[in-house]
Design a protein around this motif. Structure first.
Motif, PDB file in Angstrom:
ATOM      1  N   GLY A  55      10.512  -1.622 -10.080  1.00 59.99           N
ATOM      2  CA  GLY A  55      10.692  -3.090  -9.423  1.00 59.99           C
ATOM      3  C   GLY A  55       9.211  -3.977  -9.722  1.00 59.99           C
ATOM      4  O   GLY A  55       8.816  -3.680 -10.914  1.00 59.99           O
ATOM      5  N   GLU A  56       8.867  -4.409  -8.595  1.00 61.01           N
ATOM      6  CA  GLU A  56       7.677  -5.317  -8.703  1.00 61.01           C
ATOM      7  C   GLU A  56       6.527  -4.437  -8.021  1.00 61.01           C
ATOM      8  O   GLU A  56       5.464  -4.960  -7.652  1.00 61.01           O
ATOM      9  N   GLY A  57       6.706  -3.038  -7.994  1.00 57.07           N
ATOM     10  CA  GLY A  57       5.523  -2.119  -7.502  1.00 57.07           C
ATOM     11  C   GLY A  57       5.484  -1.968  -6.011  1.00 57.07           C
ATOM     12  O   GLY A  57       6.673  -2.103  -5.555  1.00 57.07           O
ATOM     13  N   VAL A  58       4.610  -1.859  -5.427  1.00 62.17           N
ATOM     14  CA  VAL A  58       4.606  -1.533  -4.096  1.00 62.17           C
ATOM     15  C   VAL A  58       4.177  -2.657  -3.216  1.00 62.17           C
ATOM     16  O   VAL A  58       3.121  -3.464  -3.500  1.00 62.17           O
ATOM     17  N   GLU A  59       5.093  -2.787  -2.385  1.00 65.91           N
ATOM     18  CA  GLU A  59       4.912  -4.314  -1.265  1.00 65.91           C
ATOM     19  C   GLU A  59       3.541  -4.151  -0.559  1.00 65.91           C
ATOM     20  O   GLU A  59       3.246  -3.102  -0.329  1.00 65.91           O
ATOM     21  N   LEU A  60       2.801  -5.263  -0.408  1.00 68.94           N
ATOM     22  CA  LEU A  60       1.653  -5.116   0.149  1.00 68.94           C
ATOM     23  C   LEU A  60       1.743  -4.299   1.773  1.00 68.94           C
ATOM     24  O   LEU A  60       0.889  -3.620   2.065  1.00 68.94           O
ATOM     25  N   GLU A  61       2.883  -4.484   2.269  1.00 71.99           N
ATOM     26  CA  GLU A  61       2.959  -3.794   3.677  1.00 71.99           C
ATOM     27  C   GLU A  61       3.093  -2.260   3.640  1.00 71.99           C
ATOM     28  O   GLU A  61       2.817  -1.580   4.522  1.00 71.99           O
ATOM     29  N   ASP A  62       3.401  -1.644   2.298  1.00 71.52           N
ATOM     30  CA  ASP A  62       3.532  -0.426   2.030  1.00 71.52           C
ATOM     31  C   ASP A  62       2.182   0.249   1.409  1.00 71.52           C
ATOM     32  O   ASP A  62       2.201   1.473   1.463  1.00 71.52           O
TER      33      ASP A  62
END
Length: 85
Positions: A55-62
């Motif tokens: 997808g769009e990579g790793v979410e900031l919170e993760d």
């Protein structure tokens, strides 16, 4: 990832005693990290060159979780810290 966050995660993890159970090759390490990340619903696959995120990579919170998992898996399996980043 944000350097202050990396430093804080590394500092907290350094307090956790982790004993290496065996040595793992860098390729095995990449596959193990991707397996653990998928347990946390982080879309990750690995090959001989690294871990890749869907997808769009790793979410900031993760990102702190990602950093912690990479460090702990590296400590557990005797991977040098420079390879766990």
């Amino acid at each position: 990832m944000n350097e202050p966050i990396q430093a804080e995660v590394a500092r907290k993890l350094s307090e956790i005693p982790v004993r290496a159970s065996r040595e793992m090759t860098p390729t095995e390490y990449q596959f193990r990290v991707s397996e653990v990340l998928r347990l946390f619903d982080i879309d990750a696959v690995a090959d001989e060159t690294g871990v890749y995120y869907g997808g769009e990579g790793v979410e900031l919170e993760d990102q702190p979780s990602l950093w912690a998992i990479r460090l702990l898996v590296g400590k557990r399996f005797g991977i040098p810290e420079e390879l766990t980043i």
